[in-house]
Design a protein around this motif. Sequence first.
Motif, PDB file in Angstrom:
ATOM      1  N   ILE A 144       2.695  15.211 -12.859  1.00  0.00           N
ATOM      2  CA  ILE A 144       1.643  15.976 -13.537  1.00  0.00           C
ATOM      3  C   ILE A 144       1.740  17.445 -13.120  1.00  0.00           C
TER       4      ILE A 144
ATOM      5  N   THR B  50       3.380  10.191  -9.415  1.00  0.00           N
ATOM      6  CA  THR B  50       2.644  10.518 -10.637  1.00  0.00           C
ATOM      7  C   THR B  50       2.060  11.930 -10.560  1.00  0.00           C
TER       8      THR B  50
ATOM      9  N   GLU C 243       3.813   5.738  -5.327  1.00  0.00           N
ATOM     10  CA  GLU C 243       3.719   5.783  -6.791  1.00  0.00           C
ATOM     11  C   GLU C 243       2.721   6.864  -7.236  1.00  0.00           C
ATOM     12  N   ALA C 244       1.577   6.853  -6.558  1.00  0.00           N
ATOM     13  CA  ALA C 244       0.551   7.830  -6.890  1.00  0.00           C
ATOM     14  C   ALA C 244       1.070   9.244  -6.671  1.00  0.00           C
TER      15      ALA C 244
ATOM     16  N   PRO D 165     -11.961  21.544  -4.557  1.00  0.00           N
ATOM     17  CA  PRO D 165     -10.697  21.893  -5.214  1.00  0.00           C
ATOM     18  C   PRO D 165     -10.708  23.321  -5.762  1.00  0.00           C
TER      19      PRO D 165
ATOM     20  N   LYS E  48      -1.819   6.006 -15.537  1.00  0.00           N
ATOM     21  CA  LYS E  48      -1.143   5.374 -14.399  1.00  0.00           C
ATOM     22  C   LYS E  48      -1.934   5.662 -13.127  1.00  0.00           C
ATOM     23  N   LEU E  49      -2.316   6.915 -13.020  1.00  0.00           N
ATOM     24  CA  LEU E  49      -3.053   7.335 -11.840  1.00  0.00           C
ATOM     25  C   LEU E  49      -4.380   6.577 -11.760  1.00  0.00           C
TER      26      LEU E  49
ATOM     27  N   LEU F 240       0.613   9.477 -17.621  1.00  0.00           N
ATOM     28  CA  LEU F 240       0.560   9.628 -16.169  1.00  0.00           C
ATOM     29  C   LEU F 240      -0.872   9.485 -15.668  1.00  0.00           C
ATOM     30  N   HIS F 241      -1.738  10.079 -16.437  1.00  0.00           N
ATOM     31  CA  HIS F 241      -3.143   9.999 -16.054  1.00  0.00           C
ATOM     32  C   HIS F 241      -3.632   8.560 -16.021  1.00  0.00           C
TER      33      HIS F 241
ATOM     34  N   VAL G 220      -5.201   4.465  -5.674  1.00  0.00           N
ATOM     35  CA  VAL G 220      -5.020   4.936  -4.301  1.00  0.00           C
ATOM     36  C   VAL G 220      -5.757   6.259  -4.118  1.00  0.00           C
ATOM     37  N   VAL G 221      -5.572   7.120  -5.093  1.00  0.00           N
ATOM     38  CA  VAL G 221      -6.215   8.426  -5.003  1.00  0.00           C
ATOM     39  C   VAL G 221      -7.674   8.276  -5.389  1.00  0.00           C
ATOM     40  N   LYS G 222      -8.541   8.687  -4.532  1.00  0.00           N
ATOM     41  CA  LYS G 222      -9.962   8.497  -4.812  1.00  0.00           C
ATOM     42  C   LYS G 222     -10.508   9.679  -5.598  1.00  0.00           C
ATOM     43  N   ASN G 223     -10.055  10.819  -5.236  1.00  0.00           N
ATOM     44  CA  ASN G 223     -10.647  12.016  -5.815  1.00  0.00           C
ATOM     45  C   ASN G 223      -9.786  12.575  -6.948  1.00  0.00           C
ATOM     46  N   ARG G 224      -9.596  11.725  -7.959  1.00  0.00           N
ATOM     47  CA  ARG G 224      -8.656  12.106  -9.006  1.00  0.00           C
ATOM     48  C   ARG G 224      -9.045  13.398  -9.685  1.00  0.00           C
ATOM     49  N   TRP G 225     -10.351  13.501  -9.947  1.00  0.00           N
ATOM     50  CA  TRP G 225     -10.782  14.684 -10.695  1.00  0.00           C
ATOM     51  C   TRP G 225     -10.422  15.957  -9.932  1.00  0.00           C
ATOM     52  N   ALA G 226     -10.706  15.927  -8.592  1.00  0.00           N
ATOM     53  CA  ALA G 226     -10.495  17.130  -7.789  1.00  0.00           C
ATOM     54  C   ALA G 226      -9.026  17.531  -7.809  1.00  0.00           C
ATOM     55  N   ILE G 227      -8.152  16.537  -7.705  1.00  0.00           N
ATOM     56  CA  ILE G 227      -6.722  16.859  -7.673  1.00  0.00           C
ATOM     57  C   ILE G 227      -6.279  17.427  -9.009  1.00  0.00           C
ATOM     58  N   LEU G 228      -6.746  16.746 -10.065  1.00  0.00           N
ATOM     59  CA  LEU G 228      -6.372  17.232 -11.394  1.00  0.00           C
ATOM     60  C   LEU G 228      -6.900  18.644 -11.605  1.00  0.00           C
TER      61      LEU G 228
ATOM     62  N   ILE H 108      -7.775  17.401  -0.248  1.00  0.00           N
ATOM     63  CA  ILE H 108      -8.800  17.065  -1.249  1.00  0.00           C
ATOM     64  C   ILE H 108      -9.392  15.699  -0.969  1.00  0.00           C
ATOM     65  N   GLU H 109      -8.523  14.776  -0.605  1.00  0.00           N
ATOM     66  CA  GLU H 109      -9.010  13.440  -0.285  1.00  0.00           C
ATOM     67  C   GLU H 109     -10.000  13.504   0.864  1.00  0.00           C
TER      68      GLU H 109
ATOM     69  N   ARG I 161       0.837  -1.194   0.000  1.00  0.00           N
ATOM     70  CA  ARG I 161       0.000   0.000   0.000  1.00  0.00           C
ATOM     71  C   ARG I 161       0.880   1.256   0.000  1.00  0.00           C
TER      72      ARG I 161
ATOM     73  N   ASN J  55      -3.792   3.135 -10.587  1.00  0.00           N
ATOM     74  CA  ASN J  55      -3.238   3.038  -9.241  1.00  0.00           C
ATOM     75  C   ASN J  55      -4.317   2.870  -8.186  1.00  0.00           C
TER      76      ASN J  55
END
Lengths: 74, 912
Positions: free
Chosen positions: A19, A15, A11-12, A45, B80-81, B77-78, B86-94, A39-40, A5, B84
């Motif tokens: 970006i 990445t 890794e995340a 955002p 990959k993300l 990268l996207h 792990v990150v749940k809120n991908r849209w918000a971070i992006l 954010i999590e 984990r 992955n």
Amino acid sequence: MAEARTNSVREAMDTLQEISRLLNTGLDSETLSICVRLIEQGVNPEALASVIKELRRETAALKAAERIGSPSPD
Amino acid sequence: MSKVDMKTPAGLLHSLVCRITEKKEDDVSPQFQYALRVLGSHFTPSVESDEFQLAERIKRKLVKQRREGDAARFAELHRKLQSNNVVKNRWAILYLLYNLSHGPDRPGIKITAGEALFGQGLPTDATSTPFHHVPGMPGPLRTPMPSGGDTTGSSGISSIHTADRSDPTPTPQSFPASYGPTPGITPAQAVAQRQALGNRLALSLSSRQPHLGNGDMSVATVPSGRGTASLSLRPGADNTSFELSEAALLRDVLFVFQGINGKIIKMSSTADRFLIDPKVGVPQSWRDLLGKLSELGWLHNKIRKFVDSKISDRALGLVGQSFCAALQHELTEYYRLVAVLDAQVQQDQDLGVSVGSGGGLTLRRLVVWSYEPLQRLKTLACLVDSCKGKKGGALASVVHSYMQTGDPSLRSLVKHTLNVVSQPIWEIMEQWIYEGDLEDNYQEYFVASDPTVKEERLWHDKYSLRKSMIPAFITREQADKILLIGKTINFIRQVCQDRSPLKTKAVVKTGEAEEEGDLFTRDVDGSLQQVIDTAYRETSRILLDILHTKYKFMDHLKAMRRYLLLGQGDFIRHLMDLLEPDLNKPASTLYLHNLTGILETAIRATNAQFDDPDILKRIDVRLLEVSPGDCGWDVFSLDYHVDGPISTVFTPETKIQYLRVFNFLWRAKRMEYTLTEIWKDQMTINKLLLKTVPELATLLHRCHTLLSEMVHFINQMQYYITFEVLECSWDELWKKVKESPDLDHVIASHQVFLEDIIKHCLLDDESRELLTQLRTIFDLIIKFQSAENTMYKKAEEEMNLRLRFLRRIQENTEKGKWGVTELDEEEERTRMEEFRDKFLSKTTSQLRVISQSYQDMVQNFLLMLNEHSDPSLRFLSFRLDFNGHYHQREPKLNRSLSVSYARTRQRSGKEF
């Protein structure tokens, strides 16, 4: 399990960092990780972005004032 | 950092604020308060969270900054993300990152504010960040600021000022990158800022590039300061000849694309093309490009004109309308392109992207981009030219002919057009082959219907092919079949009065359910053929079923054979027996009702009575037109009434043919009948006669031989007609009718059958002479009959006289008198001499004449048979002269017969 984990989390983060670099956000890894964590946890955002920018601008304004202010005495 | 609890959002936020402001934890409380308030008051994002769209937007942005590699890297990268997890809120971070992003060349925070304001001043294109379109944006101007930036606007301007000065070489390329996120600004302020900005920018630019001069700056057609900026960046070498900016020309060209006169490019009605105003200074190379580009406008006008003139023209028909619709559709596509180009020009202008410096639109680029539409419009214009005045299937044919191109994109264009154009045709066709309805108001379909045709002729005359309207992708055979299918359905409906629903459609559909969608998209491949074939088989089967079961076609056919072609021997024979006395009378004395009565009797008395009453009802007597001198035999004929669907096969024409055949057969039959009568007479009377009148022996013998010859001849003729003509043809017909797939085949085979019979019965033109010869022979037979009858009458008289004479002698002797007196004997002798000299010699010579002419006739007939092209007739001749009787008498015959024999032998090879 825990290690896997951690690995995937790292890794995340890598990445995202990449970006962030591509998009020239100017966030260092520490700030980025704080932002991601926020954010999590469900922070909006849009609002966060505006806060960051506002803070930056203010800082920049301050610095500029300092810079303008500092050479003039010279 | 350590003091702050990193676990709670508030703690995180606090550390964030510290990091950004680069201050100590305790110094940031106002900022922290502000941040907390902002975040606290906006829980949900004001834009929809669509990760994919966001990613696309980021990619576009990168591409716009000419960082294609980075875009690809981002996509990777996207991905990959995404994987992955792990990150749940991908849209918000992006989204956050995207909002915080800057152009490539501006790392660092300090110019951010300036950049942001630059971006704010520019109306962004539709795909850029939604920030400016969101009215409820959280921003410092809306929320009271606890400290610092209460005059963001002015501070922004001042900061841009500084930024400009601090960085003296701003590259124009950075403009598109600069429409990044900025805090919300009210529109009024934005306008004010923009104006200020424009002025400032113009000033700074002109001051930095003074060599451009005022001439460029004052171009009237350039609407805004932004235009000047773009203008100023054109390559300086061509400067002198440019009176107009490329942007202005582009705008003009876009007008021209739509067929509208531009400011300097105008349609010249004399030259029939768009011309650039010669007075305006435009370099030659651009003139060429403009000339190329304006072709689009010309083509557009051409198509537009055609569509406009035809779309309301009702006479054009459905196919023409669909053609116009297809053109209209293509034009709409084309307009869309023009709109995109227009937006691009607008955007370039507004963004101030310099023409020719990369991202923007240039004339050259336009030429490249418009290449494909140009080809399309060209093809369409060609279509318009060649389709003028055409309609229906002909139009579809023309369109189809344009399919013969090697260019796949053009072919698909034409194919699409063809699909649209042929749609009405397919629809009519579907209606036609499934329902039999012909909804063709504009005479576009290739099946034509003649409404004046009555039901009896429906099959033969009502529907026809309109050859000019057969589309090129339908073969003639297919068209024939399609015609046949609909005709069959109509026939079933109207003539057979069968209203039961047809299952063809279901059969076809189940047969090729998977190809159904294909039906209207393909052109000439198997599936059309298959659909047609299936529908054809099905409808024809239904029709033949109806004909066979409901209308008993086969029974009628058999009845024809039995009654009109004399197949029912006992009936015909009996009928002849009954009719003979009537028919020997002159034709004018015959009465139809008498004959009908006789016919009834004949039917009742023979096996014909067991026939279907429906069939018997249809048999009737018919008298041909009477010409003077005809006897009953010449005008009598049988008739068979047909009606309904059956009459489609037994048309009046075929009935006339039947009548001719019947007459021939009837005549031949009569000869047979006559000869039989003569033979009967001979058999009964001859013996009696010879006993009392011995001098008749030679005469009678001669009669007998002649009769035998005739009997042989007629027998062979009858044999030929019955077995070699009727039975063979009948058998063939029967087989063919059984196997016929459709009514047309039935009709055709029936026709063939009739023609065969007519030909072999010597009724066709080729055998006319033969037939005349045969008729003369028949006449001779009749003559012989009458001669013989007279002779018999005379001979009988004589015989009776003699017998009486003998009886008188006997009576006298019994009475005891003299048997005969001198006088009596004298009288008897003179009478007998008279009989012998006058009657006998006369009759003998008469018979000799008949016999002689008969021989000649038959010889002639044989000669003719030999020369006839039909081999079966030669066999007949061989059979007639089986023992060479006629050979000996006629050397010519001998030769030709042997020749023909040799020929036959040669032909049939070893069979002999």
